[in-house]
Design a protein around this motif. Structure first.
Motif, PDB file in Angstrom:
ATOM      1  N   ILE A   1       9.756   3.347   6.246  1.00  0.00           N
ATOM      2  CA  ILE A   1       9.275   1.909   5.802  1.00  0.00           C
ATOM      3  C   ILE A   1       8.730   2.003   4.309  1.00  0.00           C
ATOM      4  O   ILE A   1       8.164   0.996   3.850  1.00  0.00           O
ATOM      5  CB  ILE A   1       8.021   1.375   6.667  1.00  0.00           C
ATOM      6  CG1 ILE A   1       7.058   2.624   6.570  1.00  0.00           C
ATOM      7  CG2 ILE A   1       8.568   1.413   8.105  1.00  0.00           C
ATOM      8  CD1 ILE A   1       5.729   1.933   7.470  1.00  0.00           C
ATOM      9  N   GLY A   2       9.017   3.031   3.639  1.00  0.00           N
ATOM     10  CA  GLY A   2       8.953   3.141   1.837  1.00  0.00           C
ATOM     11  C   GLY A   2       7.446   2.926   1.631  1.00  0.00           C
ATOM     12  O   GLY A   2       6.843   2.334   0.503  1.00  0.00           O
TER      13      GLY A   2
ATOM     14  N   LEU B   1       5.283   5.969   1.526  1.00  0.00           N
ATOM     15  CA  LEU B   1       4.954   7.294   0.754  1.00  0.00           C
ATOM     16  C   LEU B   1       5.246   7.268  -0.534  1.00  0.00           C
ATOM     17  O   LEU B   1       6.465   6.978  -0.883  1.00  0.00           O
ATOM     18  CB  LEU B   1       5.245   8.398   1.582  1.00  0.00           C
ATOM     19  CG  LEU B   1       4.915   8.697   3.100  1.00  0.00           C
ATOM     20  CD1 LEU B   1       5.591   9.904   3.646  1.00  0.00           C
ATOM     21  CD2 LEU B   1       3.374   8.751   3.144  1.00  0.00           C
ATOM     22  N   PHE B   2       4.257   7.836  -1.579  1.00  0.00           N
ATOM     23  CA  PHE B   2       4.359   7.998  -2.825  1.00  0.00           C
ATOM     24  C   PHE B   2       5.805   8.534  -3.416  1.00  0.00           C
ATOM     25  O   PHE B   2       6.566   7.796  -4.176  1.00  0.00           O
ATOM     26  CB  PHE B   2       3.548   8.892  -3.512  1.00  0.00           C
ATOM     27  CG  PHE B   2       3.336   9.077  -4.764  1.00  0.00           C
ATOM     28  CD1 PHE B   2       2.570   7.885  -5.677  1.00  0.00           C
ATOM     29  CD2 PHE B   2       3.868  10.027  -5.658  1.00  0.00           C
ATOM     30  CE1 PHE B   2       2.916   7.847  -7.078  1.00  0.00           C
ATOM     31  CE2 PHE B   2       3.878  10.042  -7.243  1.00  0.00           C
ATOM     32  CZ  PHE B   2       3.528   9.112  -7.677  1.00  0.00           C
ATOM     33  N   GLY B   3       6.215   9.474  -2.813  1.00  0.00           N
ATOM     34  CA  GLY B   3       7.679  10.226  -3.287  1.00  0.00           C
ATOM     35  C   GLY B   3       8.744   9.332  -3.002  1.00  0.00           C
ATOM     36  O   GLY B   3       9.482   9.009  -3.757  1.00  0.00           O
ATOM     37  N   GLU B   4       8.507   8.553  -1.669  1.00  0.00           N
ATOM     38  CA  GLU B   4       9.786   7.897  -1.024  1.00  0.00           C
ATOM     39  C   GLU B   4       9.767   6.473  -2.005  1.00  0.00           C
ATOM     40  O   GLU B   4      10.687   5.929  -2.477  1.00  0.00           O
ATOM     41  CB  GLU B   4       9.530   7.449   0.184  1.00  0.00           C
ATOM     42  CG  GLU B   4      10.528   6.349   0.785  1.00  0.00           C
ATOM     43  CD  GLU B   4      11.955   7.386   0.907  1.00  0.00           C
ATOM     44  OE1 GLU B   4      12.863   6.772   0.863  1.00  0.00           O
ATOM     45  OE2 GLU B   4      11.869   8.440   0.884  1.00  0.00           O
ATOM     46  N   ALA B   5       8.356   5.863  -2.296  1.00  0.00           N
ATOM     47  CA  ALA B   5       8.225   4.481  -3.180  1.00  0.00           C
ATOM     48  C   ALA B   5       8.962   4.743  -4.640  1.00  0.00           C
ATOM     49  O   ALA B   5       9.471   3.824  -5.198  1.00  0.00           O
ATOM     50  CB  ALA B   5       7.151   4.164  -3.260  1.00  0.00           C
ATOM     51  N   ALA B   6       8.701   6.043  -5.084  1.00  0.00           N
ATOM     52  CA  ALA B   6       9.054   6.508  -6.578  1.00  0.00           C
ATOM     53  C   ALA B   6      10.521   6.548  -6.492  1.00  0.00           C
ATOM     54  O   ALA B   6      11.228   6.010  -7.446  1.00  0.00           O
ATOM     55  CB  ALA B   6       8.579   7.666  -7.125  1.00  0.00           C
TER      56      ALA B   6
ATOM     57  N   MET C   1       0.660  -0.971  -0.069  1.00  0.00           N
ATOM     58  CA  MET C   1       0.106  -0.062  -0.058  1.00  0.00           C
ATOM     59  C   MET C   1       0.813   1.100  -0.053  1.00  0.00           C
ATOM     60  O   MET C   1       1.920   1.575   1.017  1.00  0.00           O
ATOM     61  CB  MET C   1      -0.825  -0.001   1.204  1.00  0.00           C
ATOM     62  CG  MET C   1      -1.797   1.266   1.498  1.00  0.00           C
ATOM     63  SD  MET C   1      -3.159   1.305   0.218  1.00  0.00           S
ATOM     64  CE  MET C   1      -3.923   2.895   0.281  1.00  0.00           C
ATOM     65  N   ILE C   2       0.736   2.106  -1.094  1.00  0.00           N
ATOM     66  CA  ILE C   2       1.575   3.328  -0.874  1.00  0.00           C
ATOM     67  C   ILE C   2       0.520   4.565  -0.874  1.00  0.00           C
ATOM     68  O   ILE C   2      -0.621   4.522  -1.556  1.00  0.00           O
ATOM     69  CB  ILE C   2       2.240   3.438  -2.281  1.00  0.00           C
ATOM     70  CG1 ILE C   2       3.150   2.215  -2.612  1.00  0.00           C
ATOM     71  CG2 ILE C   2       2.725   4.985  -2.601  1.00  0.00           C
ATOM     72  CD1 ILE C   2       4.152   2.114  -1.605  1.00  0.00           C
TER      73      ILE C   2
ATOM     74  N   GLU D   1       6.792  14.081  12.103  1.00  0.00           N
ATOM     75  CA  GLU D   1       7.193  13.042  12.824  1.00  0.00           C
ATOM     76  C   GLU D   1       6.507  11.748  12.022  1.00  0.00           C
ATOM     77  O   GLU D   1       7.163  10.728  11.652  1.00  0.00           O
ATOM     78  CB  GLU D   1       6.769  12.820  14.103  1.00  0.00           C
ATOM     79  CG  GLU D   1       7.289  13.770  15.051  1.00  0.00           C
ATOM     80  CD  GLU D   1       9.093  13.602  15.287  1.00  0.00           C
ATOM     81  OE1 GLU D   1       9.414  12.382  15.159  1.00  0.00           O
ATOM     82  OE2 GLU D   1       9.838  14.497  15.083  1.00  0.00           O
ATOM     83  N   ALA D   2       5.315  11.750  11.752  1.00  0.00           N
ATOM     84  CA  ALA D   2       4.633  10.433  11.104  1.00  0.00           C
ATOM     85  C   ALA D   2       5.225  10.378   9.391  1.00  0.00           C
ATOM     86  O   ALA D   2       5.694   9.229   9.268  1.00  0.00           O
ATOM     87  CB  ALA D   2       3.213  10.859  10.935  1.00  0.00           C
ATOM     88  N   GLN D   3       5.688  11.430   8.871  1.00  0.00           N
ATOM     89  CA  GLN D   3       6.194  11.234   7.688  1.00  0.00           C
ATOM     90  C   GLN D   3       7.470  10.644   7.682  1.00  0.00           C
ATOM     91  O   GLN D   3       7.983   9.870   6.598  1.00  0.00           O
ATOM     92  CB  GLN D   3       6.235  12.732   6.946  1.00  0.00           C
ATOM     93  CG  GLN D   3       6.844  12.865   5.864  1.00  0.00           C
ATOM     94  CD  GLN D   3       6.609  14.122   4.564  1.00  0.00           C
ATOM     95  OE1 GLN D   3       5.837  14.919   5.103  1.00  0.00           O
ATOM     96  NE2 GLN D   3       7.412  14.347   3.890  1.00  0.00           N
ATOM     97  N   HIS D   4       8.224  11.133   8.674  1.00  0.00           N
ATOM     98  CA  HIS D   4       9.802  10.448   8.595  1.00  0.00           C
ATOM     99  C   HIS D   4       9.479   8.948   9.050  1.00  0.00           C
ATOM    100  O   HIS D   4      10.216   8.138   8.429  1.00  0.00           O
ATOM    101  CB  HIS D   4      10.296  11.042   9.787  1.00  0.00           C
ATOM    102  CG  HIS D   4      10.778  12.440   9.669  1.00  0.00           C
ATOM    103  ND1 HIS D   4      11.367  13.446  10.665  1.00  0.00           N
ATOM    104  CD2 HIS D   4      10.867  13.014   8.515  1.00  0.00           C
ATOM    105  CE1 HIS D   4      11.440  14.377  10.320  1.00  0.00           C
ATOM    106  NE2 HIS D   4      11.434  14.294   9.078  1.00  0.00           N
ATOM    107  N   MET D   5       8.521   8.409   9.833  1.00  0.00           N
ATOM    108  CA  MET D   5       8.209   7.091  10.001  1.00  0.00           C
ATOM    109  C   MET D   5       7.770   6.373   8.880  1.00  0.00           C
ATOM    110  O   MET D   5       8.302   5.213   8.501  1.00  0.00           O
ATOM    111  CB  MET D   5       7.202   6.984  11.279  1.00  0.00           C
ATOM    112  CG  MET D   5       7.521   7.391  12.490  1.00  0.00           C
ATOM    113  SD  MET D   5       6.381   7.201  13.493  1.00  0.00           S
ATOM    114  CE  MET D   5       6.682   8.386  14.937  1.00  0.00           C
ATOM    115  N   LEU D   6       6.871   6.789   7.856  1.00  0.00           N
ATOM    116  CA  LEU D   6       6.209   6.280   7.117  1.00  0.00           C
ATOM    117  C   LEU D   6       7.387   6.288   5.788  1.00  0.00           C
ATOM    118  O   LEU D   6       7.315   5.262   5.033  1.00  0.00           O
ATOM    119  CB  LEU D   6       5.051   6.836   6.515  1.00  0.00           C
ATOM    120  CG  LEU D   6       3.991   6.855   7.514  1.00  0.00           C
ATOM    121  CD1 LEU D   6       2.605   7.790   7.065  1.00  0.00           C
ATOM    122  CD2 LEU D   6       3.709   5.436   7.825  1.00  0.00           C
TER     123      LEU D   6
END
Length: 226
Positions: free
Chosen positions: A218-219, A221-226, A1-2, A210-215
């Motif tokens: 673990i990869g 979030l859309f930008g991180e997954a890309a 799930m992204i 803080e939540a953004q750093h956690m997510l």
């Protein structure tokens, strides 16, 4: 799930708890059972991901940050009310407690459009009976006034509940003149209210960072997954 962004992830994670509550049990055992049969996909997979994110954020965020997110974004009535109460206890403000409670409440439950807003009936006690001798009808007048107050309290409570466990407040809750009995200037009330809302929004922003750093870690979030 992204997830497209951190707010989307938080909203979905908090909504997962409401969905689980409505279903009467946790989604994870049901989804895991499906996984063993090779059936996990689609909505079940997404709901499991949301539940895992919910658990992660709840475990890793500080209580103040978690309560700020729940108060602002959750649709679970019980959790939202609990977090509102906890935020009232930690907001630093010169405002009295009653004012602070109302300010936090209306921040967490923004005013609805007039088409949705509920009107609260107001009950008035009958005209007090005049005593022909001292104290003759005092007990009856007091009982009538108390009965009217109980009826009004019940009406306000009913107006705060909307089917589906969402909270809908009566219009009177958004009138700052009802939040304090000291009769201070509107300018003072506005200043207190702005400061309280500012503090709450700051907590939400800190929590989202803080939540953004956690997510991101673990990869999911859309930008991180890309």
């Amino acid at each position: 799930m992204i997830y497209q962004n951190v707010v989307s992830a938080v909203v979905r994670a908090l909504a997962a708890e409401t969905i689980n509550s409505a279903g009467g049990c946790s989604v994870e055992p049901r989804v895991q059972a499906g996984k063993l049969k090779g059936e996990i996909s689609g909505k079940d997979a997404a709901l499991l991901a949301d539940s895992i994110v919910h658990r992660l954020l709840h475990a890793q965020l500080s209580p103040r940050h978690w309560n700020a997110l729940v108060a602002k974004y959750s649709t679970h009535k019980g959790r939202k009310v609990d977090s509102i109460g906890r935020l009232v206890a930690i907001v630093t403000t010169p405002a009295p407690k009653r004012f602070t409670q109302q300010a936090v409440l209306v921040w967490a439950v923004p005013q609805q459009t007039k088409g949705i807003q509920r009107k609260v009936p107001q009950f008035k006690a009958p005209e007090p009976r005049e005593n022909e001798r001292e104290g003759q009808w005092d007990w009856r007048n007091k009982a009538a006034a108390a009965a009217a107050e109980r009826a009004n309290k019940h009406a306000r409570a009913v107006a705060e509940v909307k089917p589906g466990e969402m909270i809908v407040l009566a219009e009177s809750n958004y009138d700052m003149t009802n939040w304090d009995s000291q009769g201070l200037t509107e300018r003072t009330y506005q200043r207190w209210n702005r400061a309280i809302k500012g503090a709450l929004e700051a907590m939400v922003n800190e929590a989202l960072v803080e939540a953004q750093h956690m997510l991101e870690a673990i990869g999911v979030l859309f930008g991180e997954a890309a």
